[in-house]
Design a protein around this motif. Structure first.
Motif, mmCIF file in Angstrom:
data_model
loop_
_atom_site.group_PDB
_atom_site.id
_atom_site.type_symbol
_atom_site.label_atom_id
_atom_site.label_comp_id
_atom_site.label_asym_id
_atom_site.label_seq_id
_atom_site.Cartn_x
_atom_site.Cartn_y
_atom_site.Cartn_z
ATOM 1 N N ASP A 57 0.834 -1.200 0.000
ATOM 2 C CA ASP A 57 0.000 0.000 0.000
ATOM 3 C C ASP A 57 0.874 1.259 0.000
ATOM 4 N N LEU A 58 1.976 1.225 0.761
ATOM 5 C CA LEU A 58 2.898 2.359 0.781
ATOM 6 C C LEU A 58 3.491 2.604 -0.605
ATOM 7 N N TYR A 59 3.857 1.522 -1.288
ATOM 8 C CA TYR A 59 4.478 1.688 -2.603
ATOM 9 C C TYR A 59 3.476 2.229 -3.617
ATOM 10 N N VAL A 60 2.272 1.686 -3.590
ATOM 11 C CA VAL A 60 1.240 2.136 -4.530
ATOM 12 C C VAL A 60 0.928 3.614 -4.315
ATOM 13 N N LYS A 61 0.716 4.005 -3.068
ATOM 14 C CA LYS A 61 0.335 5.392 -2.792
ATOM 15 C C LYS A 61 1.475 6.366 -3.087
ATOM 16 N N THR A 62 2.710 5.937 -2.830
ATOM 17 C CA THR A 62 3.853 6.801 -3.133
ATOM 18 C C THR A 62 3.968 7.035 -4.632
ATOM 19 N N LEU A 63 3.892 5.958 -5.421
ATOM 20 C CA LEU A 63 3.997 6.119 -6.873
ATOM 21 C C LEU A 63 2.772 6.807 -7.459
ATOM 22 N N ASN A 64 1.611 6.580 -6.859
ATOM 23 C CA ASN A 64 0.423 7.303 -7.319
ATOM 24 C C ASN A 64 0.597 8.809 -7.120
#
Length: 581
Positions: A276-283
């Motif tokens: 979730d951290l990776y998705v939200k950061t790249l989003n």
């Protein structure tokens, strides 16, 4: 803000294979192209090779070599060794390993890569690679991990640690990977990148491997539990904000492996949290790209952009505010090709860390080298290591004191702010209001940075009864490399000189506490032969006296100081010159 998104696969673990695919998918959904740096084991995995070829063809991703994890069967059979960190081999073996890796890469892809990486590249190895394979344009060269706290935190991987280099991309000199080239003759002609970008305040206060552009650092630092993703997004915004201080230029990278988002990883949190951290950061980065605030590039594209748009004598500046705790703390960093300096308003805007790139000191590492494993660039000022402010209030800083009658103010212990920051002229001012029994005393400090010089100017704005004050600007010098131990290094061999029109007086370091004073000084100087360095304090207007002082064993720091009495509206101006001996 320019962005490099760099992934590295781990083909030896099926769960990491799936995690790498997840990372690539998240990047591509946000419209990003990645640079995929293949660790040596991946060069022998056919499935990974075919997968990367597909990413390259379908999305325009870049592929290069990552000289790390040299512990696969093929490597052990080829070189018959237990060593597995590239930079720790002898220079002869590093050349053989590089040739072997480039050969295997060429057999798989049919071309020579223009992007390479290592946790640490010693300058001789990267110079060999550039000469033998001139198509190499960009290298992930070092890991910007600062401070004794990080050193202690690396545990069994102590040899990964290096500090003292630039926090943003640079073109290294042929003498030391961390030292920017001062001219084209020195240039390695490769654009070097840091492993990640960091929280520039907590790079000195805490462990910056807990506060960096890798989202896994939120797990390591347990930040996400209290602040969710707020810190990570503020971190990105803070780097975008650095454009204000660098003529519209700012740099950001994320260099991540897949293991921390694999279903079996080394954090206590569930994999859903890390993903979730990776998705939200790249989003969020993807959103900033759509808004025009972020432009992604491959490593090679960035290297070409850097050479076309940044000159060797360009300066990097960073003014960083506390986004972790929301306090008033801030820090200012500046990097010229002559030095890297850290200025702390909490310490009276003293220079609290100084790396003298102008000396271009050579420190080869690896088996057979003098320094073996420590590739850090030395410091000559350092408040945060080697004892800090413990020795009779002395610290490894470039600061000042103000004497009003019999009351002395050491500005290292006075909090101030950075004001009138002028990025184009690389200068700022800091005000001080000092309370005396007769009323407030107001002083303004101005710092200006250029090349290998640092000019410090003090102006007395007002004083009780318009009385004069005595200003002492002092340089309390140390010498060392973080990671060589927490105890101070032996600084014998350093010699100091105090000069005036009548001649020159010399004082070698021998831990006697001896002090020499001269009237109307023209220059104070310290010669540091171990670093091939000369440091000079030069009055820019006439000073009353100059002092040089030997160290003592309980306060193992030498000192140079210039003294001048000034009246309201008058100034004292001096220059610190950093020169190769």
């Amino acid at each position: 803000m320019l962005l490099n998104l760099i992934h590295r696969p781990i083909p030896t673990d099926k769960k990491c294979v799936e995690a790498f695919e997840f990372q690539q998918d998240v990047a591509h959904r946000n419209g990003f192209r990645t640079t995929i740096l293949l660790p040596v084991p991946a060069l022998f995995d056919k499935a990974t090779i075919e997968q990367v070829k597909s990413y390259r063809q379908d999305y325009g991703d870049e592929v290069g070599i990552y000289f790390y994890n040299l512990n696969c069967r093929e490597f052990k059979e080829k070189f018959n060794t237990l060593e597995y960190q590239y930079w720790l081999f002898s220079q002869a073996d590093k050349k053989k390993i590089a040739d072997w890796a480039f050969e295997v890469f060429g057999e798989n892809f049919g071309f020579v890569p223009s992007a390479v990486g290592s946790y640490y590249f010693d300058v001789d190895s990267l110079a060999y690679i550039k000469k033998k394979y001139p198509s190499v344009e960009c290298a992930l060269a070092t890991c910007f991990e600062e401070g004794a706290n990080v050193f202690r935190g690396t545990n069994g991987y102590w040899h990964l640690y290096s500090e003292g280099g630039p926090w943003w991309p640079w073109i290294p000199s042929k003498n030391h990977i961390h030292a920017p080239a001062m001219n084209s003759a020195q240039s390695l002609d490769v654009v070097a990148l840091p492993h990640l970008v960091r929280d520039m305040l907590h790079s000195i206060l805490h462990r910056d491997d807990c506060y960096a552009s890798h989202p896994a650092n939120l797990l390591r630092g347990k930040i996400y539990k209290d602040k969710g993703l707020a810190y990570d997004l503020n971190f990105i915004d803070q780097y975008i904000h650095q454009e204000k201080f660098n003529g519209g230029y700012s740099y950001y990278n994320m260099f991540v492996g897949p293991n921390w988002v694999a279903s079996r990883h080394y954090y206590e949190e569930d994999v859903k949290v890390s993903r979730d951290l990776y998705v939200k950061t790249l989003n969020y980065l993807g959103k900033k790209k759509k808004e025009g605030s972020v432009q992604d590039m491959t490593m090679t594209e960035f290297g070409r952009w850097f050479k076309a748009n940044r000159k060797l004598d360009d300066v990097d500046q960073c003014y960083w505010k506390d986004i972790l705790y929301g306090s008033r703390r801030s820090i200012y960093w500046i990097r010229t090709n002559g030095y890297r300096a850290t200025i702390d308003p909490m310490a009276g805007s003293a220079i609290t860390d100084l790396r003298p790139y102008a000396s271009q000191v050579k420190m080869p590492v690896g088996a057979g080298a003098k320094d073996l494993w420590n590739g850090s660039y030395p410091f000559v000022l350092n408040q945060y290591r080697k004892g800090g402010i413990n020795y009779f209030g002395r610290a490894g800083v470039f600061s000042a004191s103000i004497l009003f009658k019999d009351k002395k103010f050491d500005l290292t212990f006075e909090r101030t702010e950075i004001e009138s920051l002028d990025p184009d002229n690389r200068s700022f001012s800091s005000p001080f209001t000092l309370e005396t029994p007769e009323g407030p005393l107001v002083v303004e400090k101005t710092c200006k940075f250029s090349g290998s010089d640092i000019t410090i100017d003090f102006k007395l704005i007002s004083s009780p009864g318009k009385q004069p004050v005595e200003v002492t600007q002092y340089f309390t010098g140390v010498q060392g490399i973080t990671g060589s131990g927490d105890y101070p290094e032996d600084i014998r061999g350093i010699t100091m000189e105090a000069s005036n029109a009548q001649g020159k007086k010399r004082l070698p370091i021998s831990y006697t506490s001896k002090m020499i004073t001269v009237e109307n000084p023209t220059k104070l100087m310290a010669n540091l032969p171990k670093l091939d360095l000369k440091l000079s304090l030069v009055p820019m207007n006439k000073c009353d006296s100059g002092k040089i002082a030997d160290a003592c064993l309980s306060g193992p720091m030498y000192q140079m100081a210039l003294v001048k009495t000034i009246k309201p509206k008058e100034r004292m101006s001096i220059c610190l010159r950093i020169e190769k001996k």
